[in-house]
Design an enzyme around this catalytic site. Structure first.
Site, PDB file in Angstrom:
ATOM      1  N   ARG A  95    -117.450  17.552 -31.736  1.00 45.97           N
ATOM      2  CA  ARG A  95    -116.164  16.995 -32.213  1.00 45.97           C
ATOM      3  C   ARG A  95    -115.457  16.008 -33.068  1.00 45.97           C
ATOM      4  NH1 ARG A  95    -110.469  18.646 -30.210  1.00 45.97           N
ATOM      5  NH2 ARG A  95    -109.539  16.919 -29.813  1.00 45.97           N
ATOM      6  N   ARG A 102    -112.457  20.653 -27.848  1.00 48.37           N
ATOM      7  CA  ARG A 102    -112.891  20.140 -26.309  1.00 48.37           C
ATOM      8  C   ARG A 102    -114.085  20.489 -26.037  1.00 48.37           C
ATOM      9  NH1 ARG A 102    -107.118  18.968 -27.133  1.00 48.37           N
ATOM     10  NH2 ARG A 102    -107.007  16.592 -27.601  1.00 48.37           N
ATOM     11  N   TYR A 131    -109.904   7.832 -37.202  1.00 47.97           N
ATOM     12  CA  TYR A 131    -111.032   8.236 -38.715  1.00 47.97           C
ATOM     13  C   TYR A 131    -110.694   7.725 -40.545  1.00 47.97           C
ATOM     14  CZ  TYR A 131    -112.415  11.885 -34.826  1.00 47.97           C
ATOM     15  OH  TYR A 131    -112.391  12.285 -34.149  1.00 47.97           O
ATOM     16  N   HIS A 149    -118.220  15.655 -26.807  1.00 51.98           N
ATOM     17  CA  HIS A 149    -117.559  15.258 -27.613  1.00 51.98           C
ATOM     18  C   HIS A 149    -117.682  15.076 -28.885  1.00 51.98           C
ATOM     19  CE1 HIS A 149    -112.957  14.882 -26.813  1.00 51.98           C
ATOM     20  NE2 HIS A 149    -112.971  13.209 -27.680  1.00 51.98           N
ATOM     21  N   LYS A 177    -104.636  19.831 -24.452  1.00 52.98           N
ATOM     22  CA  LYS A 177    -104.167  19.150 -23.752  1.00 52.98           C
ATOM     23  C   LYS A 177    -102.122  19.683 -23.641  1.00 52.98           C
ATOM     24  CE  LYS A 177    -107.469  15.327 -23.642  1.00 52.98           C
ATOM     25  NZ  LYS A 177    -107.416  14.009 -23.851  1.00 52.98           N
ATOM     26  N   HIS A 194    -103.999  16.782 -31.499  1.00 56.33           N
ATOM     27  CA  HIS A 194    -104.108  15.910 -31.255  1.00 56.33           C
ATOM     28  C   HIS A 194    -102.389  15.749 -31.929  1.00 56.33           C
ATOM     29  CE1 HIS A 194    -107.963  13.131 -32.543  1.00 56.33           C
ATOM     30  NE2 HIS A 194    -107.926  14.124 -32.133  1.00 56.33           N
TER      31      HIS A 194
END
Length: 298
Positions: free
Chosen positions: A246, A152, A278, A243, A176, A269
């Site tokens: 990525r 990110r 995806y 983004h 995150k 994730h």
């Protein structure tokens, strides 16, 4: 009694005269309200009485639309139009307000990420729109890192000099929720970073890896503008953003046969369902599939 047809006509006139909405907007709102009124006519057995409307009626209408195969985005848009209509009736026709805050619309599916082609990604990571060789080297190093490691933009700009990525050594990334992950580093990433560090000059290990014109930590907005300028200079598509690099990292790995759980680990994730936007792929080893799949692993 507040009749539906008269209220709809008054509402559309208000949109046109006072809100100065476009003809397309007025037409769309008109269809949405007509759908509601048609449902209520069948539901109530006659001319709809909006003064008797309850939240249960609106929920039944949304369920009816879902059963008819109307998509979540269309139902969410329709609910928004209906809420605007009912608030208008409260102000102009004295309709008793409904607790619309308790009426949640259908959840929209997150959009499928838009990736670049491999050729476009190569352009984004090797071309430049900068006059300054130092800024060109910085941007290329940053964009190559985003694409080569799937970071990110905030993760990349949080790196310090001690974190400068080196091929053969995993890059430690704080994502995150303060979740840490290790990602492999491509030789292309190390080469681009070395060129930037040559221009950047020496500094303490805890100094920012990517700096702005005044020497402070690079601002995300500056990086986004740099990619926008590159996009315009090279003819890259409008969705070429940090983004998107990525997304391209994940999409190109997936196209090369990488395992979905491996991509989940590389992207950081928390949930596999996020990565499943995806698609589904067969199981394979993390590093092995990365080396085999990434288009710049040579």
């Amino acid at each position: 009694m507040t009749t539906g047809l008269a209220a709809r006509a008054d509402f559309l006139d208000w949109l046109a005269r006072e809100r100065r909405s476009s003809p397309e907007t007025i037409e769309a709102y008109g269809r949405d309200i007509a759908d509601l009124l048609g449902f209520l006519s069948a539901h109530q057995g006659g001319e709809p009485d909006l003064s008797a409307l309850a939240l249960a009626d609106l929920r039944s209408f949304l369920a009816h639309r879902a059963a008819a195969g109307i998509g979540a985005s269309s139902r969410a848009r329709q609910l928004s139009a209906i809420k605007t209509f009912l608030r208008f009736l409260v102000r102009r026709h004295g309709l008793a307000p409904l607790p619309l805050g308790g009426l949640s619309g259908p959840r929209r599916k997150p959009p499928v990420p838009r990736a670049l082609t491999e050729e476009q990604a190569r352009t984004a990571t090797t071309d430049s729109a900068e006059n300054s060789p130092a800024m060109a080297a910085r941007n290329q190093a940053l964009f190559t890192l985003l694409y080569g490691c799937g970071l990110r933009i905030a993760e990349a700009l949080a790196l310090n000099l001690r974190d400068a990525p080196r091929a053969g050594t995993g890059l430690r990334v704080l994502g995150k929720g303060a979740k840490e992950r290790i990602v492999p580093v491509l030789p292309a990433v190390e080469a681009a970073m070395a060129e930037w560090l040559r221009h950047r000059g020496p500094a303490t290990p805890d100094a920012p890896l990517f700096t702005g014109a005044k020497g402070g930590r690079l601002d995300p907005g500056v990086a986004q503008r740099a990619l926008r300028d590159l996009r315009r200079a090279t003819g890259l598509p409008e969705h070429t953003t940090p983004h998107a690099l990525r997304h391209s990292f994940a999409t190109h790995l997936l196209g090369g046969g990488a395992d979905l759980r491996a991509i989940q680990d590389l992207l950081g994730h928390a949930s596999l369902s996020t990565t499943q936007r995806y698609t589904q792929v067969d199981q394979a080893g993390l590093l092995e599939t990365w080396r085999r799949a990434h288009p710049r692993a040579d």
